[in-house]
Design a protein around this motif. Structure first.
Motif, PDB file in Angstrom:
ATOM      1  N   GLN A 396       0.840  -1.201   0.000  1.00  0.00           N
ATOM      2  CA  GLN A 396       0.000   0.000   0.000  1.00  0.00           C
ATOM      3  C   GLN A 396       0.877   1.253   0.000  1.00  0.00           C
ATOM      4  O   GLN A 396       1.974   1.267   0.562  1.00  0.00           O
ATOM      5  CB  GLN A 396      -0.893   0.013   1.236  1.00  0.00           C
ATOM      6  CG  GLN A 396      -1.797  -1.194   1.367  1.00  0.00           C
ATOM      7  CD  GLN A 396      -2.561  -1.189   2.675  1.00  0.00           C
ATOM      8  OE1 GLN A 396      -2.993  -0.151   3.159  1.00  0.00           O
ATOM      9  NE2 GLN A 396      -2.712  -2.359   3.264  1.00  0.00           N
ATOM     10  N   LEU A 397       0.386   2.291  -0.635  1.00  0.00           N
ATOM     11  CA  LEU A 397       1.094   3.572  -0.669  1.00  0.00           C
ATOM     12  C   LEU A 397       0.097   4.704  -0.488  1.00  0.00           C
ATOM     13  O   LEU A 397      -1.103   4.543  -0.693  1.00  0.00           O
ATOM     14  CB  LEU A 397       1.835   3.755  -1.991  1.00  0.00           C
ATOM     15  CG  LEU A 397       3.114   2.948  -2.205  1.00  0.00           C
ATOM     16  CD1 LEU A 397       3.665   3.229  -3.596  1.00  0.00           C
ATOM     17  CD2 LEU A 397       4.159   3.281  -1.153  1.00  0.00           C
ATOM     18  N   VAL A 398       0.633   5.853  -0.122  1.00  0.00           N
ATOM     19  CA  VAL A 398      -0.164   7.076  -0.046  1.00  0.00           C
ATOM     20  C   VAL A 398      -0.021   7.825  -1.360  1.00  0.00           C
ATOM     21  O   VAL A 398       1.084   7.942  -1.901  1.00  0.00           O
ATOM     22  CB  VAL A 398       0.308   7.985   1.109  1.00  0.00           C
ATOM     23  CG1 VAL A 398      -0.531   9.260   1.160  1.00  0.00           C
ATOM     24  CG2 VAL A 398       0.239   7.248   2.436  1.00  0.00           C
ATOM     25  N   THR A 399      -1.124   8.294  -1.908  1.00  0.00           N
ATOM     26  CA  THR A 399      -1.045   9.161  -3.077  1.00  0.00           C
ATOM     27  C   THR A 399      -1.637  10.523  -2.741  1.00  0.00           C
ATOM     28  O   THR A 399      -2.543  10.628  -1.902  1.00  0.00           O
ATOM     29  CB  THR A 399      -1.826   8.586  -4.278  1.00  0.00           C
ATOM     30  OG1 THR A 399      -3.233   8.621  -4.004  1.00  0.00           O
ATOM     31  CG2 THR A 399      -1.396   7.171  -4.575  1.00  0.00           C
ATOM     32  N   VAL A 400      -1.083  11.536  -3.368  1.00  0.00           N
ATOM     33  CA  VAL A 400      -1.619  12.887  -3.214  1.00  0.00           C
ATOM     34  C   VAL A 400      -1.774  13.507  -4.588  1.00  0.00           C
ATOM     35  O   VAL A 400      -1.107  13.110  -5.549  1.00  0.00           O
ATOM     36  CB  VAL A 400      -0.711  13.779  -2.348  1.00  0.00           C
ATOM     37  CG1 VAL A 400      -0.671  13.290  -0.909  1.00  0.00           C
ATOM     38  CG2 VAL A 400       0.701  13.853  -2.923  1.00  0.00           C
TER      39      VAL A 400
END
Length: 414
Positions: A396-400
């Motif tokens: 999982q990763l954070v996207t902005v």
């Protein structure tokens, strides 16, 4: 489990050392558009309940920390300071590790084979129960020394084959392969059928994009076209023009700041309308200034959120404010925090004496552990997050989204 991790030479060969540590999405959102200020952070602070009076009173447990400091090319003392802040927090407020007071054994690596090997040997000689490595390009040098001595080797994000495949190695997030998988998930959610990835033609970056990214996108029903861009290319318009022809729905840009500038400027010149998927190096201030509006609306993939009012981001800032008030919290600083608190959380289930074997078992059996500063991401180090890279604990990763040159709307891609 050990057989699967040890017998993966082909995967190690595919991943290799990525050549550019910039390809590891281990840069926090706070770095995206500043030289390190926290001006984009909210003023929220963690509640007092996050700091219970729960001191560690049990026998000590030695934990190692290897961090790049004092080398000719890289020195990141703030990583160590963040890890030290976590130790203070854990010993005062979390009961250490399962009640045991944490004693930190540190080693400053110079990011060369000899120095990093010396640090690894120091950890074995000190008989630590686990080692946290904040960031390194020499995981293939250190993992065999540490992990094969039976000591858990944990890093927030692996950049080498050994860090992603070896028995007793744990990479909390997915590195470049994890980024590719998350990009595929994002593109699938958008309904794209064809994506072009412009990848810097350096080290193992391009072959890894093809070997790992190709199957990941294919599994999502997407045709991935990888277009290599030689390092230092001043004008990538010919490659970009070819790459966006046809019904390409999105373009991914994977490379250093110079390569990103070249590709993004070419996309702007060509009037490209495709969705843009980036990694953090593309958000270098010089790149943002050079490409202007071509950055607007782009999605950026990273492994930490330091600036929002999410509870994990707030806790990060609050711990740093309390236990390391003079340390800059932007940039790479968070990797020391994420790695050390990730270990503390994963090892809380240790029973009996906190030996290296006991800590390793606790890490392997911990389920859905909250990733520090991870905006809700969880990790499980049981070898199943990415089958071909069993040391990875989460993909999982954070996207902005980039809006007016700033990161906004953080979301987790699972």
């Amino acid at each position: 489990m050990s057989d699967m991790r040890d017998n993966s030479p082909s995967i190690k060969g595919r991943v290799g050392r990525l050549g550019l540590m910039a390809l590891v999405p281990a840069i926090a959102l706070a770095t995206a558009c500043s030289s390190g200020s926290d001006s984009m952070s909210t003023s929220a602070e963690a509640p007092s309940s996050a700091f219970p009076d729960q001191p560690a009173t049990g026998s000590p447990v030695k934990i190692g920390l290897i961090n790049p400091e004092g080398g000719p090319a890289v020195s990141m003392p703030s990583n160590r300071e963040a890890a030290e802040a976590v130790i203070k927090y854990a010993n005062a407020n979390l009961g250490g590790i399962a009640g045991h007071r944490i004693e930190l054994v540190t080693c400053a690596s110079k990011e060369d084979p000899a120095s990093n090997r010396d640090c690894a040997n120091k950890m074995v000689e000190a008989k630590v129960s686990a080692v946290v490595v904040t960031t390194t390009a020499y995981g293939d040098t250190m993992v065999p020394v540490i992990a094969e001595a039976g000591i858990p080797y944990l890093t927030p994000v692996g950049a080498s084959g050994a860090e992603m495949t070896a028995a007793n190695a744990f990479s909390l997030t997915g590195g470049f392969p994890g980024t590719l998988k998350s990009m595929a998930t994002y593109a699938s959610g958008k309904g794209y059928k064809k994506v072009t990835a412009f990848v810097i033609d350096s080290g193992a970056a391009t072959p890894t994009a093809r070997a790992v990214g190709g199957p990941a996108f294919s599994a999502a029903g997407i045709d991935l076209q990888v277009v290599p861009i030689p390092p230092g290319t001043p004008d990538a318009t010919p490659q970009v023009s070819s790459g966006i022809s046809g019904d390409v729905g999105a373009v991914a840009v994977v490379g250093d700041a110079t390569m990103c500038t070249s590709v993004l400027k070419s996309l702007g010149t060509l009037g490209a309308t495709q969705d843009k998927i980036l990694i953090q190096p593309c958000l270098d201030p010089a790149t943002i200034e050079a490409v202007g509006d071509a950055m607007e609306g782009a999605r950026v993939f990273t492994s930490a959120d330091l600036t929002s009012d999410d509870s994990e981001a707030v806790l990060y800032r609050s711990i740093m404010k309390k236990y390391a008030p003079k340390t800059e919290t932007a940039g790479y600083t968070y990797v020391g925090y994420q790695g050390m608190l990730g270990l503390v959380r994963a090892a809380q289930g240790v029973t009996g004496d906190p030996t290296a074997a006991a800590v390793s078992t606790a890490i392997k059996t911990a389920q859905n552990v909250s990733l520090p500063a991870g905006h809700g991401i969880t990790f499980t180090c049981g070898g199943t997050a990415m089958a071909l890279l069993p040391a990875i604990c989460s993909t999982q990763l954070v996207t902005v989204t980039i809006s007016d040159g700033k990161p906004s709307d953080p979301q987790v891609i699972k």
